[in-house]
Write an enzyme that holds these catalytic residues in place. Structure first.
Site, PDB file in Angstrom:
ATOM      1  N   ASP A   1       0.840  -1.184   0.000  1.00  8.48           N
ATOM      2  CA  ASP A   1       0.000   0.000   0.000  1.00  8.48           C
ATOM      3  C   ASP A   1       0.887   1.250   0.000  1.00  8.48           C
ATOM      4  O   ASP A   1       2.071   1.176   0.342  1.00  8.48           O
ATOM      5  CB  ASP A   1      -0.893  -0.049   1.248  1.00  8.48           C
ATOM      6  CG  ASP A   1      -1.749   1.176   1.423  1.00  8.48           C
ATOM      7  OD1 ASP A   1      -2.399   1.581   0.452  1.00  8.48           O
ATOM      8  OD2 ASP A   1      -1.755   1.736   2.535  1.00  8.48           O
ATOM      9  N   LEU A   2       0.323   2.387  -0.349  1.00  7.75           N
ATOM     10  CA  LEU A   2       1.093   3.640  -0.380  1.00  7.75           C
ATOM     11  C   LEU A   2       0.802   4.524   0.828  1.00  7.75           C
ATOM     12  O   LEU A   2       1.642   4.656   1.722  1.00  7.75           O
ATOM     13  CB  LEU A   2       0.788   4.400  -1.681  1.00  7.75           C
ATOM     14  CG  LEU A   2       1.478   5.762  -1.866  1.00  7.75           C
ATOM     15  CD1 LEU A   2       2.993   5.626  -1.861  1.00  7.75           C
ATOM     16  CD2 LEU A   2       1.002   6.420  -3.159  1.00  7.75           C
TER      17      LEU A   2
END
Length: 214
Positions: free
Chosen positions: A8-9
């Site tokens: 995920d970012l």
């Protein structure tokens, strides 16, 4: 045998709080729904943004008002908000170490791919990823389960050889829906209660701790 790591970012690699919340306030203000500075809206970081804006507006996600607020958000975010962001400690060195161990790394974010790529490039992180997968500006693949299914199909990956790393329940549930094990980071925007409920395989207090688990 683990070969592929989906990451995920927002809240996992970078802290986007200032850019996202300020741009959201800008978008809401443009549609005549200002949010007081005293109201904490950090919970919007991670889930599909249009749904969060709709919730703040108290309208259906398909309501035109939510779409207009999203367009207002992007007006500011695309120019300024993208860069009101910072990389968490040890992220670059950990990604480099994972690459050196032979893992294939894929970004898996609900953020539009066009923005995600710019952010990774800006912080010199893009080079560590085989591909930065995100959603479309039209709203396609903002659901984490659908995004992960898309990545598996596009890259022809075996779920048994994959791991998902993220900070919110959406990351964990989305990966589980696709038969993928998960590791949650505890420094992001998922509360302790949220992660307790989601039950990832493991939890880490800093990104570099990932190296001891793979």
């Amino acid at each position: 045998m683990l070969k592929n790591i989906l990451i995920d970012l927002d809240g996992t690699l970078t802290d986007p709080k200032e850019g996202i919340t300020t741009s959201a306030r800008y978008g809401l203000n443009k549609v005549g729904h200002p949010i007081p500075d005293s109201e904490n809206i950090d919970w919007i970081i991670g889930p599909p943004l249009k749904a969060s804006l709709a919730k703040l507006l108290n309208v259906d996600v398909n309501d035109d008002l939510a779409e207009q607020a999203l367009l207002g958000y992007r007006e500011r975010f695309a120019v300024t908000g993208l860069y009101e962001n910072h990389v968490f400690d040890d992220v670059a060195s950990t990604l480099e170490a994972l690459k050196n161990k032979g893992y294939r790394l894929f970004l898996a974010t609900a953020k539009p791919e066009i923005y995600a790529r710019q952010i990774l490039d800006h912080f010199d992180l893009l080079k560590y990823f085989d591909y930065p997968y995100g959603s479309e500006l039209t709203g396609e693949r903002t659901n984490k389960g659908e995004l992960i299914a898309y990545i598996l199909e596009k890259e022809q990956l075996n779920p048994d050889e994959c791991l998902m790393v993220g900070d919110r329940e959406h990351d964990i549930f989305g990966a589980r829906k696709n038969g993928i094990e998960t590791i949650a980071v505890e420094y992001g925007y998922g509360s302790k209660e949220e992660l307790d409920e989601a039950k990832p395989k493991a939890r880490i207090g800093k990104f570099s701790a990932l190296l001891s688990l793979v």
